[in-house]
Design a protein around this motif. Structure first.
Motif, PDB file in Angstrom:
ATOM      1  N   THR A 194      14.915   3.784  13.844  1.00  0.00           N
ATOM      2  CA  THR A 194      14.012   2.667  13.624  1.00  0.00           C
ATOM      3  C   THR A 194      13.051   3.079  12.514  1.00  0.00           C
ATOM      4  N   VAL A 195      12.859   2.192  11.563  1.00  0.00           N
ATOM      5  CA  VAL A 195      12.030   2.563  10.410  1.00  0.00           C
ATOM      6  C   VAL A 195      10.908   1.552  10.220  1.00  0.00           C
ATOM      7  N   VAL A 196       9.704   2.069  10.057  1.00  0.00           N
ATOM      8  CA  VAL A 196       8.618   1.215   9.570  1.00  0.00           C
ATOM      9  C   VAL A 196       8.306   1.693   8.168  1.00  0.00           C
ATOM     10  N   TYR A 197       8.444   0.781   7.233  1.00  0.00           N
ATOM     11  CA  TYR A 197       8.399   1.135   5.825  1.00  0.00           C
ATOM     12  C   TYR A 197       7.263   0.350   5.175  1.00  0.00           C
ATOM     13  N   VAL A 198       6.425   1.061   4.430  1.00  0.00           N
ATOM     14  CA  VAL A 198       5.305   0.377   3.779  1.00  0.00           C
ATOM     15  C   VAL A 198       5.538   0.343   2.285  1.00  0.00           C
ATOM     16  N   THR A 199       5.297  -0.808   1.698  1.00  0.00           N
ATOM     17  CA  THR A 199       5.437  -0.899   0.250  1.00  0.00           C
ATOM     18  C   THR A 199       4.588  -2.044  -0.236  1.00  0.00           C
ATOM     19  N   HIS A 200       4.269  -2.046  -1.528  1.00  0.00           N
ATOM     20  CA  HIS A 200       3.766  -3.310  -2.050  1.00  0.00           C
ATOM     21  C   HIS A 200       4.652  -3.831  -3.175  1.00  0.00           C
ATOM     22  N   ASP A 201       5.890  -3.339  -3.149  1.00  0.00           N
ATOM     23  CA  ASP A 201       6.889  -3.847  -4.072  1.00  0.00           C
ATOM     24  C   ASP A 201       7.761  -4.834  -3.308  1.00  0.00           C
ATOM     25  N   GLN A 202       7.653  -6.126  -3.668  1.00  0.00           N
ATOM     26  CA  GLN A 202       8.336  -7.133  -2.840  1.00  0.00           C
ATOM     27  C   GLN A 202       9.850  -7.059  -2.960  1.00  0.00           C
TER      28      GLN A 202
END
Ligand SMILES: Nc1ncnc2c1ncn2[C@@H]1O[C@H](COP(=O)(O)OP(=O)(O)OP(=O)(O)O)[C@@H](O)[C@H]1O
Ligand SMILES: [Mg+2]
Lengths: 366, 541
Positions: A194-202
């Motif tokens: 399970t992955v929680v991934y943070v980005t601000h690249d849509q």
């Protein structure tokens, strides 16, 4: 929510709030449920609280209010090192005084694994990210992309069920980033984590995730699979934030039969799908995707409202044409058309009529 | 590496071995770097390296004895102090000629002090002898003058000893340096030497001219002795001089001519002059260079059979060096123990709070060292604040107050306090560069707080500890004021001894030797540190 789906939940945020200074809430009433094996991306502008959420999940920040559960048990009082969550940091945080192999072996050592077992796992993890021959080097002797892969391997080597990644690809160039996006999704899928991934690249968010949580101002604005997020944004922030979008402002005249009649500010009337408007007289922003706008009369459906438009600029972009129009007093109205053989190229100054399907035109909050 | 399948040296694009072209590229960089540091290098060279070189030189330099007693040091070479025979008349003659010049130049006390370092008591016999030198050989002066009034006149001597060219121009305001005639040097060597030495001395010292001054008595003595040796001397001269000399030779050979023994004269000044040990010392230190200072600094002395350890009671420097090392280490360790947590807190606080606290750390720098040290005196003494509080609390009995000052404890406490900022600053600046995400990463990987600290944070802070330790240790090893004030006798450092030799005993050679040893010890420790920890593992920020 049914009981069955609740027991399904692997990661849960329930009414979580967070404040650093006791004055402002950085995270306001966060509710989130993730099933096992999901790849969820938190997307949002800078300062919207993404990292804070991740840190609360990892245990480096404590929630001011609310409950965070992992596998059904509350982890509010479990220290970070007992949570068994793998984490990839934005700056990778590879230990500079250890070699790559030592970095990977570290989580196994603290778990008191035997030497041969450690070595086998380190080798397997390094091979997995194609860094097998770099075990003896120091992090400073690796390129950014290589460090990134090592960081990934280190987060996975102790086989956590949940992995958190905070903008792991932020420092990489476009090509490498795309390659790594693919690698990460492949690995996550293969290993079933399970992955929680943070980005601000849509683009990253849309291409990698099962679901995307769009953050703004400490709240999840919309939580949906990528296609739904793009095609059915549930408020004007999401519509603006994801992809390119045209907006026209106006007032709702009437709502009936799943259609809203909107009077734009220059007096024109159009039909739209009401999303979060409910009664006549409300101000609204109508949003239309540039590629859903049609100006070829033959292709327009019978009976749709059309608007007059003036071509301001035509940009040739190879696969598409991008045309800027003035529509209902808005100079920034963009339409995109595919570079097809039968497509006409518009000239600046040309007067045209544009239209769209009511389903593609969404009346959102003002 | 997997891609290094090639064997043999790797070649650069132009075919030269890669190693060589890399070296060439690096050499250019080095030259540029050198040019950039050149001004500082020059400054350091002038103000630091050269003085150190001077100090190293001073620790072996010994020319004062040969320079001041040139004749004596030559005469003494043939003398064997162990044979038991008394020092010869010739040695005393040489000493007399040397001392009369030295006394005029006021150098006899300095050479006396120099020899006194090696043999206590010499200083005073030199001083006494210097005072009596004017009378040495007066008996001859009187007899020569009785013989002929011309022996009183400066011109007589100029005619006798001076180079004719020099004499022709002499007497003016800008008289050149005295030059003797070769004839005189050949037939009357001793007297010419004595006269020339006198002539030059009065020229240098008082700006007087030998053509106007009456010679001193020892010259008459030298002349007498030469004439005894060489009765044919008058034949080498012409005119009045020859006549005067012939008359003198005749008079000397007459039975009523009175003589004296130089040895007796010296014995009368102080009978220690007959002591063979005095002459042994002069002989031992008659070289231009000596290892005497170093032997001394290592608690050795020059014995008849080479260097030997000093008697137990006179050994002080070994203990002092050892004490300086051990106490400096103790100070360094306590600085690490006290400074590490402070640096850690500073590095992990928000920068505004950290800056305020940093001022507190630096506060001690704003007060004078003396004030701080004196404050420790007030705190630690037996009637001081700490003892008062302990007695008041009933922990210590009033008649058993703790002795915390004028001993090693006092020195360690005060110096730890004074040197602490030097430990905290480099540790702080290194810790500041350690990203907190390393600790988080370690914890997320399953490490407990302690493991995360010990395995991840601490190794990265070691360069700061190293830099701080080197700084504190080297400062401590050379510290002087604080041990002087709070160290008592048990807590003083080697630098206090060096300072003593520089400002009180004026034995600069010994001070330089001690300083040199200290320097070598520091360099050795530095080298050892490099071997063990690696000097590239030192970081100030
Ligand atoms: N340690 C902290 N102390 C005080 N405020 C903080 C702290 N960390 C974050 N904040 C504030 O909390 C808000 C959310 O920060 P957060 O780091 O979660 O944003 P983010 O969504 O990760 O942004 P970015 O995309 O720039 O990384 C910001 O306004 C930030 O200033
Ligand atoms: Mg962030």
């Amino acid at each position: 929510m049914a009981d069955a789906s609740k027991s399904d939940a692997f990661v849960e945020f329930e009414r979580v709030q967070k404040s650093y200074d006791g004055e402002t809430l950085v995270v306001k009433d966060l509710n989130l449920t993730m099933p096992k094996g999901e790849f969820l991306t938190m997307l949002g502008p800078s300062g919207s609280g993404k990292t804070t959420c991740l840190m609360m999940l990892a245990g480096f920040e404590t929630a001011t209010h609310g409950d965070i559960r992992l596998g059904g048990t509350s982890i509010n009082n479990i220290p970070p090192h007992k949570r068994g969550i793998g984490m990839v940091f934005q700056n990778y945080a590879l230990f500079p005084h250890m070699t790559i192999a030592e970095n990977l072996s570290f989580p196994l050592e603290v778990r008191k694994l035997g030497k041969s077992e450690r070595e086998a796992k380190v080798k397997r993890a390094l091979d997995m990210v194609e860094m097998g021959s770099f075990g003896g080097r120091r992090p400073s002797q690796l390129s950014g992309g290589q460090q990134q892969r090592v960081a990934l391997a280190r987060a996975l080597v102790f086989e956590p069920e949940l992995v958190l990644m905070d903008e792991p690809l932020g420092a990489l160039d476009k090509q490498l980033r795309e390659k790594m996006q693919f690698e990460i999704t492949r690995l996550a899928h293969d290993l079933g984590i399970t992955v929680v991934y943070v980005t601000h690249d849509q683009t990253e968010a849309l291409t990698m995730s099962d679901r995307v949580a769009v953050f703004n101002d400490g709240r999840i604005q919309q939580l949906a699979p990528p296609d739904q997020l793009y095609e059915e944004p549930s408020n004007s922030f999401v519509a603006q934030f994801i992809g390119e979008n045209n907006t026209l402002e106006g007032t709702v005249k009437e709502i009936s039969g799943g259609r809203a009649l909107v009077q734009l500010d220059d007096g024109e009337l159009i039909t739209a799908t009401p999303v979060n408007v409910s009664e006549a007289g409300q101000r609204t922003r109508v949003s239309i995707r540039p590629e859903r706008v049609e100006y070829n009369k033959d292709r327009l459906q019978e009976g749709v409202h059309t608007l007059k438009a003036e071509v301001l600029e035509f940009i040739y972009m190879g696969d598409i044409f991008r045309t800027r129009l003035r529509v209902a007093g808005n100079d920034e109205f963009i339409i995109k058309t595919r570079n097809a053989p039968d497509q006409t190229r518009l000239q600046p100054g040309q007067q045209i009529e544009i239209g769209w399907l009511p389903e593609d035109c969404r009346a959102l909050d003002a | 590496m997997s891609d290094m399948t090639q064997t043999g040296p790797v070649l650069a694009a132009d075919g030269t071995p890669l190693k060589r072209s890399l070296a060439r590229a690096l050499r250019m960089q080095k030259m540029r770097a050198l040019a950039l540091i050149a001004p500082l290098l020059l400054f350091v060279l002038l103000t630091f390296i050269l003085p150190i070189a001077d100090m190293l030189f001073r620790s072996v330099e010994n020319s004062i004895v040969t320079d001041t007693l040139p004749r004596t040091t030559v005469a003494v070479q043939a003398y064997d102090a162990d044979s038991g025979e008394a020092p010869s008349e010739a040695m005393f003659d040489a000493l007399a000629y040397d001392l009369v010049v030295a006394a005029e130049r006021k150098e006899h006390t300095r050479v006396g002090s120099r020899l006194n370092y090696e043999n206590a008591g010499i200083s005073s016999i030199f001083r006494k002898a210097g005072r009596s030198m004017d009378d040495m050989g007066e008996i001859y002066l009187d007899q020569f003058v009785d013989l002929d009034k011309a022996w009183k006149e400066p011109e007589t001597f100029v005619a006798l000893f001076a180079d004719p060219d020099w004499a022709a121009e002499a007497g003016g305001d800008d008289e050149s340096r005295f030059a003797y005639s070769d004839t005189a040097a050949e037939v009357l060597p001793g007297a010419t030497d004595a006269y020339a030495a006198w002539a030059r001395t009065i020229q240098d010292q008082d700006g007087d001219s030998p053509t106007k001054e009456k010679p001193w008595a020892p010259i008459y003595m030298a002349l007498y002795k030469d004439l005894v040796q060489n009765p044919d001397a008058p034949a080498a001269f012409g005119g009045d001089t020859a006549a005067l000399l012939s008359a003198a030779v005749t008079a000397i050979q007459a039975p009523e001519w009175q003589t004296m023994s130089t040895r007796e004269a010296f014995a009368e000044i102080d009978k220690d002059w007959l002591d063979p040990e005095v002459w042994r010392t002069i002989k031992t230190y008659s070289g231009k260079y000596t290892n005497g200072y170093f032997l001394n600094a290592a608690d050795f002395q020059k014995g008849p059979n080479g260097p030997e350890l000093r008697p137990e009671l006179e050994r002080i420097y070994g203990t002092l060096f050892l004490r300086t090392m051990i106490m400096s280490m103790a100070i360094t360790v306590s600085c690490i123990v006290l400074g590490y947590p402070v640096a850690w807190i500073l590095a992990n606080l928000p920068s505004r709070t950290a800056n305020v606290l940093m001022i507190l750390v630096l506060l001690p720098f704003w007060t004078s060292l003396l004030v701080r040290t004196s404050a420790w005196k007030v705190m630690l003494q037996q009637q001081g604040v700490i003892n008062d509080v302990l007695v008041w609390l009933g922990i210590v009995a009033d008649d058993a107050r703790l002795v915390m000052i004028n001993n090693q404890f006092g020195t360690i406490v005060a110096m730890t306090h004074i040197l602490l900022p030097f430990m905290i600053l480099p540790m702080y600046s290194v810790m500041q560069t350690i990203n907190p995400s390393y600790l988080r990463a370690a914890k997320s990987l399953g490490a407990t707080n302690w493991t995360a600290f010990w395995r991840v944070y601490f190794p990265q802070s070691v360069p700061g500890i190293g830099a701080g330790s080197i700084l504190v240790f080297i400062l401590a090893i050379g510290y002087y004021i604080t041990p002087e004030l709070v160290g008592g006798t048990k807590g003083v450092f080697i630098s206090n001894r060096i300072a003593f030799h520089i400002s009180q005993s004026l034995n600069w050679g010994l001070a330089a030797a001690l300083g040199t040893i200290l320097l070598v010890v520091v360099l050795l420790l530095y080298w050892a540190y490099d071997k063990i920890v690696g000097i590239d593992n030192v970081k100030l920020g």
